[in-house]
Design a protein around this motif. Structure first.
Motif, mmCIF file in Angstrom:
data_model
loop_
_atom_site.group_PDB
_atom_site.id
_atom_site.type_symbol
_atom_site.label_atom_id
_atom_site.label_comp_id
_atom_site.label_asym_id
_atom_site.label_seq_id
_atom_site.Cartn_x
_atom_site.Cartn_y
_atom_site.Cartn_z
ATOM 1 N N ASP A 94 -24.009 49.605 8.093
ATOM 2 C CA ASP A 94 -24.125 48.166 7.861
ATOM 3 C C ASP A 94 -25.039 47.866 6.672
ATOM 4 O O ASP A 94 -24.820 46.894 5.938
ATOM 5 N N ALA A 95 -26.044 48.707 6.452
ATOM 6 C CA ALA A 95 -26.905 48.531 5.287
ATOM 7 C C ALA A 95 -26.141 48.844 4.003
ATOM 8 O O ALA A 95 -26.284 48.143 2.991
ATOM 9 N N LEU A 96 -25.316 49.891 4.037
ATOM 10 C CA LEU A 96 -24.497 50.215 2.870
ATOM 11 C C LEU A 96 -23.498 49.107 2.577
ATOM 12 O O LEU A 96 -23.302 48.708 1.419
ATOM 13 N N GLU A 97 -22.859 48.597 3.603
ATOM 14 C CA GLU A 97 -21.861 47.539 3.409
ATOM 15 C C GLU A 97 -22.487 46.296 2.778
ATOM 16 O O GLU A 97 -21.850 45.620 1.950
ATOM 17 N N ALA A 98 -23.741 46.009 3.160
ATOM 18 C CA ALA A 98 -24.426 44.830 2.628
ATOM 19 C C ALA A 98 -24.989 45.054 1.226
ATOM 20 O O ALA A 98 -25.464 44.103 0.599
ATOM 21 N N ALA A 99 -24.936 46.301 0.740
ATOM 22 C CA ALA A 99 -25.609 46.651 -0.514
ATOM 23 C C ALA A 99 -24.705 46.574 -1.736
ATOM 24 O O ALA A 99 -25.152 46.884 -2.843
ATOM 25 N N LYS A 100 -23.477 46.152 -1.569
ATOM 26 C CA LYS A 100 -22.574 46.076 -2.715
ATOM 27 C C LYS A 100 -23.158 45.155 -3.783
ATOM 28 O O LYS A 100 -23.532 44.018 -3.511
ATOM 29 N N GLY A 101 -23.241 45.670 -5.016
ATOM 30 C CA GLY A 101 -23.753 44.886 -6.126
ATOM 31 C C GLY A 101 -25.250 44.939 -6.314
ATOM 32 O O GLY A 101 -25.771 44.392 -7.289
ATOM 33 N N ASN A 102 -25.982 45.611 -5.400
ATOM 34 C CA ASN A 102 -27.436 45.696 -5.543
ATOM 35 C C ASN A 102 -27.869 46.624 -6.666
ATOM 36 O O ASN A 102 -28.879 46.381 -7.327
ATOM 37 N N ALA A 103 -27.150 47.719 -6.855
ATOM 38 C CA ALA A 103 -27.644 48.821 -7.681
ATOM 39 C C ALA A 103 -27.866 48.394 -9.128
ATOM 40 O O ALA A 103 -27.090 47.643 -9.711
ATOM 41 N N HIS A 104 -28.918 48.952 -9.692
ATOM 42 C CA HIS A 104 -29.289 48.746 -11.089
ATOM 43 C C HIS A 104 -28.555 49.703 -12.012
ATOM 44 O O HIS A 104 -28.671 49.611 -13.228
ATOM 45 N N SER A 105 -27.820 50.660 -11.425
ATOM 46 C CA SER A 105 -27.237 51.771 -12.177
ATOM 47 C C SER A 105 -25.782 51.976 -11.763
ATOM 48 O O SER A 105 -25.442 51.834 -10.588
ATOM 49 N N LEU A 106 -24.956 52.341 -12.723
ATOM 50 C CA LEU A 106 -23.570 52.681 -12.408
ATOM 51 C C LEU A 106 -23.487 53.992 -11.647
ATOM 52 O O LEU A 106 -22.896 54.075 -10.568
ATOM 53 N N SER A 107 -24.100 55.038 -12.186
ATOM 54 C CA SER A 107 -23.922 56.371 -11.619
ATOM 55 C C SER A 107 -24.754 56.599 -10.364
ATOM 56 O O SER A 107 -24.429 57.476 -9.560
#
Length: 395
Positions: free
Chosen positions: A220-233
């Motif tokens: 559930d934490a991963l599902e909510a994390a879409k678009g959070n990352a500062h990095s592509l890779s």
């Protein structure tokens, strides 16, 4: 496990033992597993990736299928950055619990990402405790996440993760655990230690080789994390989503490292899993520390904080002792040790992990004794001021 039946490398074969917190000494069969090439898109390799993830989830105690394992190319620091950058939203605030270089690195990682961060810095001698975390969370309702280091290898201290986890859970915050140098040897069961994610690496207590880390995160934490990352890779959500859809890594995986890791997991299970591996490392520590103290060396930490992963020793006060010379002499005898990573005192470190047993650790102590004699050091006692400072801060 009967350690007498376990094959360990022979120091007479010319390959030195790595007395470090990883990379570390690996079994011959782990090395041999890398002698075949694999196609990263092929069904056989996709099955290897799935097996790797399934076994790691089992080690974390995920019996309900609430968590996902996301392998991430690169060193352990890449995986830590992936976990933090994906699971800490850009508008969130993280509290980092630091008592050494790796906690401070996590805080710096958050700052580079532009995340709000506060730090509890305990220095080099003591762990953060649950009560301190509770007070910090009560004082600052803006804190959404807590980042804790399981074993801080710059000092060798084992932090009290269960009481930290309870303080975080009871206040409705989210815990991220850097278990880089402890997962696989120190119990970290997500059914008893609530957390949003754990991160570790192939070349630590599972005794694989360097090349990838892995994030074990609540789905559930991963599902909510879409678009959070500062990095592509380093986007763990995107890596996870791609693996769910295709069974493949998004970018070229370290195929040989994965093959070696599966063999390392087989050996880990044969040794008795986390309990068996941790027991061997604890024996390694106890034999090595007793022997080094017999030579006059003293540990940076009190006994109650010593981890079975790596031990930090004060540099002797004797004027003839010079760590670079000591390092070279130990290496010539087949043992690569680790320089210190502290700012307050001169120190060096000796790791307890890797494909070694207590017999090897007795040889380490013998090599240290011979090296001191060659340097003309008849007393390995540390400076009185360093011991006094430790005692003042640790009591």
């Amino acid at each position: 496990m009967d350690t007498a039946k376990t094959t360990f490398p022979d120091p007479k074969m010319g390959e030195p033992f790595l007395l470090t917190p990883g990379p570390l000494t690996t079994a011959l069969s782990v090395k041999e597993a890398m002698l075949r090439d694999w196609g990263s898109w092929d069904g056989d390799f996709r099955a290897m990736t799935k097996s790797l993830c399934d076994q790691l989830l089992a080690l974390a105690g995920d019996v309900q299928g609430d968590y996902a394992c996301v392998p991430m190319q690169g060193s352990g620091s890449f995986a830590v950055e992936s976990m933090i950058g994906t699971l800490v939203p850009r508008e969130a605030k993280a509290l980092v619990l630091a008592n050494g270089a790796y906690g401070l690195r996590a805080a710096e990682t958050l700052r580079v990402m532009g995340r709000a961060v506060s730090v509890i810095d305990k220095g080099d001698y003591l762990p953060p405790c649950g009560d301190e975390v509770a007070r910090a969370l009560d004082a600052d309702p803006a804190i959404t996440h807590v980042v804790a280091i399981h074993c801080e290898t710059s000092s060798g201290i084992l932090n009290p993760i269960p009481e930290i986890a309870e303080a975080v859970r009871s206040r409705g915050r989210k815990l991220l655990i850097d278990s880089m140098s402890a997962f696989g040897a120190i119990d970290l069961d997500v059914t008893r230690i609530p957390c949003d994610a754990i991160v570790s690496s192939a070349n630590k207590c599972i005794e694989g080789v360097p090349g990838f880390g892995f994030v074990i995160a609540r789905m559930d934490a991963l599902e909510a994390a879409k678009g959070n990352a500062h990095s592509l890779s380093l986007d763990a959500h995107a890596q996870w989503a791609a693996m769910v859809k295709t069974g493949q890594w998004r970018f070229t995986p370290p195929t040989h490292v994965v093959a070696a890791f599966l063999e390392a997991l087989r050996l880990h299970a044969a040794e008795g899993g986390v309990a068996g591996r941790g027991a061997r490392y604890a024996r390694n520590r106890d034999v090595m520390v007793a022997g080094m103290r017999g030579l006059g060396f003293e540990t940076l930490l009190r006994d109650r904080w010593l981890s079975p992963i790596i031990v930090t020793f004060f540099t002797p006060a004797h004027p003839n002792f010079a760590f670079p010379r000591f390092y070279d002499l130990m290496k010539a005898k087949g043992f690569i040790i680790y320089p210190g990573k502290l700012t307050v005192v001169d120190s060096f470190r000796i790791g307890c992990i890797g494909r070694m047993d207590e017999t090897i650790m007795r040889r380490v102590v013998a090599a240290a004794k011979e090296s001191l004699a060659e340097m003309g050091v008849d007393d390995a006692t540390p400076p009185a001021a360093a011991l006094a400072e430790r005692n003042r801060l640790a009591d």
